[in-house]
Design a protein around this motif. Structure first.
Motif, PDB file in Angstrom:
ATOM      1  N   THR A  44       0.837  -1.204   0.000  1.00 38.85           N
ATOM      2  CA  THR A  44       0.000   0.000   0.000  1.00 38.85           C
ATOM      3  C   THR A  44       0.870   1.252   0.000  1.00 38.85           C
ATOM      4  O   THR A  44       2.041   1.214   0.384  1.00 38.85           O
ATOM      5  CB  THR A  44      -0.931   0.050   1.237  1.00 38.85           C
ATOM      6  OG1 THR A  44      -0.139   0.162   2.417  1.00 38.85           O
ATOM      7  CG2 THR A  44      -1.820  -1.169   1.328  1.00 38.85           C
ATOM      8  N   GLU A  48      -3.850   3.391  -0.151  1.00 38.73           N
ATOM      9  CA  GLU A  48      -4.339   2.810  -1.401  1.00 38.73           C
ATOM     10  C   GLU A  48      -3.428   1.650  -1.786  1.00 38.73           C
ATOM     11  O   GLU A  48      -2.246   1.651  -1.455  1.00 38.73           O
ATOM     12  CB  GLU A  48      -4.348   3.856  -2.521  1.00 38.73           C
ATOM     13  CG  GLU A  48      -5.322   4.991  -2.287  1.00 38.73           C
ATOM     14  CD  GLU A  48      -6.782   4.556  -2.278  1.00 38.73           C
ATOM     15  OE1 GLU A  48      -7.125   3.592  -2.985  1.00 38.73           O
ATOM     16  OE2 GLU A  48      -7.566   5.184  -1.553  1.00 38.73           O
ATOM     17  N   PRO A  49      -3.976   0.678  -2.528  1.00 36.60           N
ATOM     18  CA  PRO A  49      -3.133  -0.446  -2.940  1.00 36.60           C
ATOM     19  C   PRO A  49      -2.089  -0.017  -3.971  1.00 36.60           C
ATOM     20  O   PRO A  49      -2.339   0.869  -4.790  1.00 36.60           O
ATOM     21  CB  PRO A  49      -4.120  -1.433  -3.556  1.00 36.60           C
ATOM     22  CG  PRO A  49      -5.292  -0.619  -3.967  1.00 36.60           C
ATOM     23  CD  PRO A  49      -5.353   0.539  -3.002  1.00 36.60           C
ATOM     24  N   ARG A  59      -9.757  -6.860  -2.888  1.00 36.12           N
ATOM     25  CA  ARG A  59      -9.308  -6.167  -1.685  1.00 36.12           C
ATOM     26  C   ARG A  59     -10.153  -6.491  -0.461  1.00 36.12           C
ATOM     27  O   ARG A  59      -9.624  -6.790   0.604  1.00 36.12           O
ATOM     28  CB  ARG A  59      -9.259  -4.657  -1.933  1.00 36.12           C
ATOM     29  CG  ARG A  59      -8.652  -3.896  -0.804  1.00 36.12           C
ATOM     30  CD  ARG A  59      -8.479  -2.402  -1.088  1.00 36.12           C
ATOM     31  NE  ARG A  59      -9.388  -1.861  -2.075  1.00 36.12           N
ATOM     32  CZ  ARG A  59      -9.017  -1.475  -3.315  1.00 36.12           C
ATOM     33  NH1 ARG A  59      -7.775  -1.578  -3.694  1.00 36.12           N
ATOM     34  NH2 ARG A  59      -9.898  -0.986  -4.155  1.00 36.12           N
ATOM     35  N   TYR A 115      -4.776  -0.492   6.911  1.00 35.13           N
ATOM     36  CA  TYR A 115      -4.769  -0.274   5.463  1.00 35.13           C
ATOM     37  C   TYR A 115      -4.910   1.216   5.140  1.00 35.13           C
ATOM     38  O   TYR A 115      -4.154   1.761   4.331  1.00 35.13           O
ATOM     39  CB  TYR A 115      -5.908  -1.079   4.821  1.00 35.13           C
ATOM     40  CG  TYR A 115      -6.172  -0.750   3.377  1.00 35.13           C
ATOM     41  CD1 TYR A 115      -5.272  -1.116   2.388  1.00 35.13           C
ATOM     42  CD2 TYR A 115      -7.335  -0.069   3.005  1.00 35.13           C
ATOM     43  CE1 TYR A 115      -5.516  -0.815   1.058  1.00 35.13           C
ATOM     44  CE2 TYR A 115      -7.576   0.225   1.678  1.00 35.13           C
ATOM     45  CZ  TYR A 115      -6.672  -0.137   0.710  1.00 35.13           C
ATOM     46  OH  TYR A 115      -6.916   0.169  -0.602  1.00 35.13           O
TER      47      TYR A 115
END
Length: 156
Positions: A44, A48-49, A59, A115
């Motif tokens: 990340t 955000e990925p 996700r 995350y």
């Protein structure tokens, strides 16, 4: 057993294998929670990925699995159990663990925070703190955590 708990247990095993395959040590040890942090550091950026990374697809499923893994680690270290409110439409997010000493935690929610917020919501530190807190309560009567009193209203 509630279907979400069955899913959580299966997801924890699945993500452990997937993490190990991707060179993260996911052996259900307390130390492995820092590997979950490393996973987020590498997969990340700014909540955000990473493009093409392991969170760039599926996700929600993968965050649930990571939260389930975190929960399983903590359950194994505290003789805890999974708990789900059978009437909760968001049970996958609100699934919780309850330790033998009565401490409650929401590992899927914590993974979602990690995350979005980054290292300030460390999974490894979360696990260490929860284990310490859970062990403090062994052989003691239940304790109530008292909130600090509210601040007085400000005057102009």
């Amino acid at each position: 057993m509630h279907p979400v708990i069955v899913d959580a247990k299966a997801a924890a095993e699945w993500i452990s294998g997937a993490l190990n395959y991707s060179d993260y040590n996911a052996d259900f040890s307390l130390k492995s929670l820092y590997e979950v942090d490393r996973f987020f550091e590498e997969q990340t950026k700014d909540g955000e990925p990473v493009e093409g990374g392991l969170l760039s697809e599926d996700r929600g499923q993968r965050l649930f699995a990571l939260g389930s893994y975190v929960g399983e680690v903590l359950i194994r270290k505290t003789n805890g159990v999974w708990f789900v409110d059978a009437n909760d439409p968001a049970a996958e997010i609100n699934i919780q663990i309850r330790t033998e000493s009565g401490v409650e935690a929401w590992p899927v929610q914590r993974v979602m925070k990690r995350y979005k917020n980054g290292p300030e919501d460390s999974i490894g530190d979360y696990g260490q703190a929860l284990l310490k807190y859970a062990n403090q309560g062994k052989n003691e009567p239940p304790r109530t955590i008292v909130q600090p009193p509210p601040l007085p209203p400000q005057t102009d």
